[in-house]
Enzyme design. Structure first.
Site, PDB file in Angstrom:
ATOM      1  N   CYS A 126       0.845  -1.189   0.000  1.00  0.00           N
ATOM      2  CA  CYS A 126       0.000   0.000   0.000  1.00  0.00           C
ATOM      3  C   CYS A 126       0.886   1.247   0.000  1.00  0.00           C
ATOM      4  O   CYS A 126       1.864   1.326   0.736  1.00  0.00           O
ATOM      5  CB  CYS A 126      -0.942   0.089   1.187  1.00  0.00           C
ATOM      6  SG  CYS A 126      -2.094  -1.270   1.277  1.00  0.00           S
ATOM      7  N   ARG A 138       4.131  -0.690  -4.525  1.00  0.00           N
ATOM      8  CA  ARG A 138       3.758  -1.137  -3.174  1.00  0.00           C
ATOM      9  C   ARG A 138       2.435  -1.884  -3.147  1.00  0.00           C
ATOM     10  O   ARG A 138       2.029  -2.417  -2.113  1.00  0.00           O
ATOM     11  CB  ARG A 138       3.676   0.066  -2.231  1.00  0.00           C
ATOM     12  CG  ARG A 138       4.967   0.836  -2.107  1.00  0.00           C
ATOM     13  CD  ARG A 138       4.783   2.058  -1.257  1.00  0.00           C
ATOM     14  NE  ARG A 138       4.616   1.712   0.138  1.00  0.00           N
ATOM     15  CZ  ARG A 138       5.601   1.588   1.012  1.00  0.00           C
ATOM     16  NH1 ARG A 138       6.838   1.784   0.614  1.00  0.00           N
ATOM     17  NH2 ARG A 138       5.368   1.285   2.256  1.00  0.00           N
ATOM     18  N   TRP A 145      -2.586  -2.927  -1.687  1.00  0.00           N
ATOM     19  CA  TRP A 145      -2.255  -4.350  -1.767  1.00  0.00           C
ATOM     20  C   TRP A 145      -3.155  -5.002  -0.721  1.00  0.00           C
ATOM     21  O   TRP A 145      -2.976  -4.778   0.487  1.00  0.00           O
ATOM     22  CB  TRP A 145      -0.786  -4.565  -1.440  1.00  0.00           C
ATOM     23  CG  TRP A 145      -0.315  -5.981  -1.600  1.00  0.00           C
ATOM     24  CD1 TRP A 145       0.104  -6.585  -2.755  1.00  0.00           C
ATOM     25  CD2 TRP A 145      -0.197  -6.977  -0.580  1.00  0.00           C
ATOM     26  NE1 TRP A 145       0.473  -7.876  -2.509  1.00  0.00           N
ATOM     27  CE2 TRP A 145       0.295  -8.153  -1.184  1.00  0.00           C
ATOM     28  CE3 TRP A 145      -0.474  -6.998   0.792  1.00  0.00           C
ATOM     29  CZ2 TRP A 145       0.525  -9.324  -0.474  1.00  0.00           C
ATOM     30  CZ3 TRP A 145      -0.236  -8.175   1.501  1.00  0.00           C
ATOM     31  CH2 TRP A 145       0.263  -9.327   0.860  1.00  0.00           C
ATOM     32  N   ASN A 194      -1.926   2.547   5.543  1.00  0.00           N
ATOM     33  CA  ASN A 194      -1.011   1.474   5.151  1.00  0.00           C
ATOM     34  C   ASN A 194      -0.642   0.723   6.426  1.00  0.00           C
ATOM     35  O   ASN A 194      -0.195   1.343   7.392  1.00  0.00           O
ATOM     36  CB  ASN A 194       0.239   2.085   4.490  1.00  0.00           C
ATOM     37  CG  ASN A 194       1.348   1.057   4.323  1.00  0.00           C
ATOM     38  OD1 ASN A 194       1.082  -0.124   4.159  1.00  0.00           O
ATOM     39  ND2 ASN A 194       2.588   1.508   4.366  1.00  0.00           N
ATOM     40  N   GLY A 195      -0.855  -0.590   6.421  1.00  0.00           N
ATOM     41  CA  GLY A 195      -0.526  -1.392   7.609  1.00  0.00           C
ATOM     42  C   GLY A 195      -1.658  -2.362   7.887  1.00  0.00           C
ATOM     43  O   GLY A 195      -2.483  -2.645   7.020  1.00  0.00           O
ATOM     44  N   GLU A 219      17.653 -18.308  -5.488  1.00  0.00           N
ATOM     45  CA  GLU A 219      17.354 -16.965  -5.959  1.00  0.00           C
ATOM     46  C   GLU A 219      16.862 -17.013  -7.418  1.00  0.00           C
ATOM     47  O   GLU A 219      15.919 -16.308  -7.783  1.00  0.00           O
ATOM     48  CB  GLU A 219      18.589 -16.072  -5.803  1.00  0.00           C
ATOM     49  CG  GLU A 219      18.446 -14.653  -6.307  1.00  0.00           C
ATOM     50  CD  GLU A 219      17.258 -13.873  -5.723  1.00  0.00           C
ATOM     51  OE1 GLU A 219      16.650 -14.321  -4.748  1.00  0.00           O
ATOM     52  OE2 GLU A 219      16.936 -12.813  -6.284  1.00  0.00           O
ATOM     53  N   LYS A 277      13.123 -15.802  -8.664  1.00  0.00           N
ATOM     54  CA  LYS A 277      12.915 -14.815  -9.724  1.00  0.00           C
ATOM     55  C   LYS A 277      11.893 -15.336 -10.730  1.00  0.00           C
ATOM     56  O   LYS A 277      10.966 -14.633 -11.101  1.00  0.00           O
ATOM     57  CB  LYS A 277      14.216 -14.499 -10.483  1.00  0.00           C
ATOM     58  CG  LYS A 277      15.225 -13.620  -9.801  1.00  0.00           C
ATOM     59  CD  LYS A 277      14.823 -12.187  -9.630  1.00  0.00           C
ATOM     60  CE  LYS A 277      14.072 -11.942  -8.398  1.00  0.00           C
ATOM     61  NZ  LYS A 277      14.502 -11.959  -7.091  1.00  0.00           N
ATOM     62  N   GLU A 331       8.313 -15.648  -9.262  1.00  0.00           N
ATOM     63  CA  GLU A 331       7.743 -14.338  -8.936  1.00  0.00           C
ATOM     64  C   GLU A 331       7.085 -13.693 -10.145  1.00  0.00           C
ATOM     65  O   GLU A 331       6.003 -13.133 -10.042  1.00  0.00           O
ATOM     66  CB  GLU A 331       8.878 -13.386  -8.485  1.00  0.00           C
ATOM     67  CG  GLU A 331       9.065 -13.232  -7.006  1.00  0.00           C
ATOM     68  CD  GLU A 331      10.226 -12.287  -6.690  1.00  0.00           C
ATOM     69  OE1 GLU A 331      10.007 -11.346  -5.941  1.00  0.00           O
ATOM     70  OE2 GLU A 331      11.352 -12.485  -7.199  1.00  0.00           O
ATOM     71  N   HIS A 385      15.686 -38.119  -3.188  1.00  0.00           N
ATOM     72  CA  HIS A 385      14.906 -38.440  -1.979  1.00  0.00           C
ATOM     73  C   HIS A 385      13.463 -37.966  -2.083  1.00  0.00           C
ATOM     74  O   HIS A 385      12.807 -37.766  -1.061  1.00  0.00           O
ATOM     75  CB  HIS A 385      15.592 -37.832  -0.752  1.00  0.00           C
ATOM     76  CG  HIS A 385      16.953 -38.403  -0.514  1.00  0.00           C
ATOM     77  ND1 HIS A 385      17.153 -39.724  -0.213  1.00  0.00           N
ATOM     78  CD2 HIS A 385      18.186 -37.846  -0.595  1.00  0.00           C
ATOM     79  CE1 HIS A 385      18.451 -39.958  -0.089  1.00  0.00           C
ATOM     80  NE2 HIS A 385      19.102 -38.830  -0.323  1.00  0.00           N
ATOM     81  N   LYS A 438       6.438  -4.870  -3.546  1.00  0.00           N
ATOM     82  CA  LYS A 438       7.877  -4.791  -3.296  1.00  0.00           C
ATOM     83  C   LYS A 438       8.203  -4.666  -1.816  1.00  0.00           C
ATOM     84  O   LYS A 438       9.094  -5.318  -1.307  1.00  0.00           O
ATOM     85  CB  LYS A 438       8.476  -3.606  -4.048  1.00  0.00           C
ATOM     86  CG  LYS A 438       9.975  -3.534  -3.865  1.00  0.00           C
ATOM     87  CD  LYS A 438      10.661  -2.958  -5.060  1.00  0.00           C
ATOM     88  CE  LYS A 438      12.153  -3.166  -5.004  1.00  0.00           C
ATOM     89  NZ  LYS A 438      12.523  -4.559  -5.312  1.00  0.00           N
TER      90      LYS A 438
HETATM   91  C1  G6P Z   1       9.115  -8.722  -1.117  1.00  0.00           C
HETATM   92  C2  G6P Z   1       9.681  -8.490  -2.503  1.00  0.00           C
HETATM   93  C3  G6P Z   1      10.964  -9.279  -2.681  1.00  0.00           C
HETATM   94  C4  G6P Z   1      11.959  -8.942  -1.578  1.00  0.00           C
HETATM   95  C5  G6P Z   1      11.339  -9.169  -0.189  1.00  0.00           C
HETATM   96  C6  G6P Z   1      12.225  -8.618   0.918  1.00  0.00           C
HETATM   97  O1  G6P Z   1       8.638 -10.017  -1.016  1.00  0.00           O
HETATM   98  O2  G6P Z   1       8.743  -8.846  -3.488  1.00  0.00           O
HETATM   99  O3  G6P Z   1      11.548  -8.951  -3.938  1.00  0.00           O
HETATM  100  O4  G6P Z   1      13.082  -9.735  -1.704  1.00  0.00           O
HETATM  101  O5  G6P Z   1      10.088  -8.475  -0.100  1.00  0.00           O
HETATM  102  O6  G6P Z   1      12.303  -7.239   0.793  1.00  0.00           O
HETATM  103  P1  G6P Z   1      13.425  -6.356   1.456  1.00  0.00           P
HETATM  104  O7  G6P Z   1      13.071  -4.943   1.083  1.00  0.00           O
HETATM  105  O8  G6P Z   1      13.343  -6.604   2.928  1.00  0.00           O
HETATM  106  O9  G6P Z   1      14.713  -6.783   0.877  1.00  0.00           O
END
Ligand code: G6P
Length: 598
Positions: free
Chosen positions: A2, A27, A74, A100-101, A473, A477, A480, A496, A593
């Site tokens: 948000c 956000r 969001w 927001n929260g 990672e 990606k 996501e 396993h 994000k």
């Molecule tokens: C969200 C984002 C990710 C990020 C994670 C941690 O899930 O979509 O891309 O890695 O938050 O965010 P930060 O700002 O704490 O690195």
């Protein structure tokens, strides 16, 4: 999670708020709304969908407005819909709010308001804020805002308009960020600094429980007891170029192309004559027995990658997801330090985990990309990454910057512990080599691979040791942003369980950058091939293996830091696949994000 924006000033509040919402859209983007004072009344427009839908709905509306609030959502409580979009008005339309929260006690508050006959219009937790303010018996608006902090449990950044107080905005925050921007044309409120670039020369980061009151002329700050406070403004040092997409089709593409620079700038910061590592007390490092690295998503993966580097330097490291650290039984470890990694410095789980470490008097170090962030304010020591603003939801350049800073930190710890001269460390030269190689990396093969992957139902990534961390990672990606089911596995664990899922419809991407583990990963490749799957090998070693359907070559560098290179084509693979599937890589489904809620 948000985005909030507010504006009071001589410019069009509609334009300023809509501009801000576009910048805050990373956000959350399931609905957006705006409420402005228009001829003494509230004009409210809110719509399900992205900010572009709201912009369209605002055409020809809100013509002469100079004060208002906006929100991009969001969803947490209540589905994405017009009725659940912010801003919310109180029942008698005397108060408008954006939030927001998460209000954790909203059900109790809502129940009690409903008993008093208040009718709610949405399914959200946030609406109770507007209704509480309407019902408040406090004599001044400022006191009504202050009273919120005694009623609300959870996290909140709230901007408020009161009918009758035209051109005034009130705000309060706890555990969610809120920033005040000051310019010659007025005052702004924003969830982050990026939305204020090019609009304000100075900004103030609101403190926990701070209350802000903006009127036509000035901005006033108060503490939780309504004692007036001085406002500390910081100079805006970001430029429009830093936060714009430029000629790139997407932010994610721009940010992948900036990976070499992110590494270069972070090395420079950490290699300076007075660098952030030197602020760590020598005694603390000498006595150090154990490090716990804590983060979420990509930040956690950066920690995992660095933990392998640390182990090679005889430093004991454990990595824990912040959401787990918060609630697991705490066991003290002598001479421990905790390192918190976060691009935004605002991730709620990471902030709460840090507070727990502090409660137990464990020294806390944060590795963050945003100097003004909450984590930076809370931590004992700060190691900044210099990736520059990262806007695409999926993190890329911040990951490389994080591992760069962590490599430096682990070397520093090693040198102190072994009484070595830290300046003689050759990490910088090795990283300079990485930067050069990434700058010249060709993505030709990656483009070909994306064409194959876009048709895949599921993709597995495998690796051993640090390559497992890279595969984590890489897999994150892809899932996501491309909506393809993907998992990462320790190569040795395949047999396993997961081998049962391997068939001719499966693609497996094996990452193998460590000489001593290469043959072991090769064994897994043969086992996979025998089950009919397509195998892609990502390596710097020269190989000609029949079982491998495609080779993604990596340039060679010191094995210990190969993760910086190995992730690069994988970031681009995820990006290209999403684009080929017609998806927006910058705004993946259901994600945001900066996750400022639990
Ligand atoms: C969200 C984002 C990710 C990020 C994670 C941690 O899930 O979509 O891309 O890695 O938050 O965010 P930060 O700002 O704490 O690195």
């Amino acid at each position: 999670m948000c985005g909030i924006i507010g504006y009071v000033g001589s410019k069009s509040a509609k334009e300023e708020i809509l501009d801000g919402l576009k910048m805050l859209e990373y956000r959350g983007y399931d609905s957006a709304g705006i409420c402005c004072f228009e001829k003494g009344k509230f004009s409210l427009i809110k719509k399900k969908g992205k900010v572009a839908t709201l912009v369209e709905a605002c055409q020809g509306q809100l013509k002469d407005v100079h004060c208002g609030i906006g929100h991009t959502r969001w969803a947490t409580h209540g589905d994405p819909s017009d009725k659940n979009a912010h801003p919310f008005l109180s029942e008698n339309n005397s108060v408008a709010i954006v939030h927001n929260g998460i209000i954790e006690n909203f059900e109790v508050l809502k129940g009690s308001l409903q008993k008093q006959g208040v009718r709610f219009r949405s399914d959200t937790d946030s609406e109770v804020i507007a209704q509480l303010l309407q019902k408040s018996k406090c004599e001044s608006e400022l006191k009504k805002v202050q009273e919120l902090s005694t009623l609300l449990k959870g996290s909140y950044a709230i901007a408020i308009l009161f009918k009758g107080l035209e051109n005034q905005i009130f705000a309060i925050r706890k555990n969610s960020p809120l920033i005040v921007g000051k310019s010659k044309d007025g005052f702004y409120l924003s969830s982050d600094v990026n939305a204020l670039v090019d609009k304000t020369d100075e900004y103030h980061i609101m403190e926990e429980n701070e209350i802000i009151w903006i009127d036509n002329n000035d901005c006033y700050a108060f503490d939780e007891h309504l004692q007036a406070k001085e406002i500390v403004y910081n100079k805006m040092n970001l430029t429009k170029q830093d936060i714009s997409r430029g000629a790139f089709e997407h932010y994610m593409l721009k940010e992948i192309m900036q990976v070499p620079n992110a590494i270069k700038n972070t090395i420079q910061e950490c290699d300076a004559v007075i660098n952030p590592y030197m602020k760590l007390p020598r005694e603390m490092i000498k006595e150090l027995r154990h490090i716990t690295i804590i983060g979420c998503g990509t930040a956690y993966n950066a920690g995992l990658t660095a933990s392998h580097y640390a182990r090679e330097r005889e430093i004991l490291v454990d990595c824990v997801y912040a959401s787990e650290y918060r609630y697991r039984k705490f066991l003290p470890i002598e001479n421990e330090i905790c390192i918190f990694i976060s691009q935004s410095g605002e991730t709620a789980d990471t902030i709460e985990a840090l507070k727990i470490a502090k409660e137990h008097s464990i020294p806390t170090i944060v590795v963050t990309n945003v100097a003004s962030s909450t984590l930076n304010k809370l931590a004992d020591f700060i190691i900044p990454t210099k990736a520059g603003p990262e806007i695409a939801v999926a993190s890329t350049k911040a990951y490389n910057a994080q591992i760069t800073a962590l490599y430096g930190l682990m070397d520093y710890i090693y040198c102190i512990k072994h009484k070595l001269n830290c300046r003689s460390c050759i990490l910088k030269d090795k990283l300079d080599d990485v930067v050069k190689k990434l700058e010249h990396y060709s993505f030709k093969k990656v483009n070909e691979l994306a064409d194959i992957i876009k048709e895949s139902e599921r993709v597995f990534y495998i690796g051993r040791g640090v390559d497992y961390a890279t595969s984590q990672e890489a897999s994150l990606k892809l899932k996501e942003i491309s909506n393809i089911h993907s998992e990462s596995l320790y190569a040795g664990e395949l047999k396993h369980g997961t081998l049962a899922l391997i068939d001719e419809h499966t693609t497996v991407i094996a990452i193998a950058t460590q000489k001593s583990l290469f043959d072991k990963t090769l064994n897994s490749i043969y086992e996979i091939k025998a089950r009919g799957a397509r195998v892609i090998l990502v390596t710097q070693f020269e190989v000609d293996i029949e079982a491998v359907d495609m080779l993604i070559d990596l340039p060679c560098t010191d094995q210990a830091i190969m993760a910086e290179i190995a992730i690069y084509p994988m970031q681009m693979l995820a990006y290209k696949t999403a684009v080929l599937k017609g998806l927006d890589p910058d705004k993946p489904r259901n994600l945001a994000k900066s996750v400022t809620v639990e």
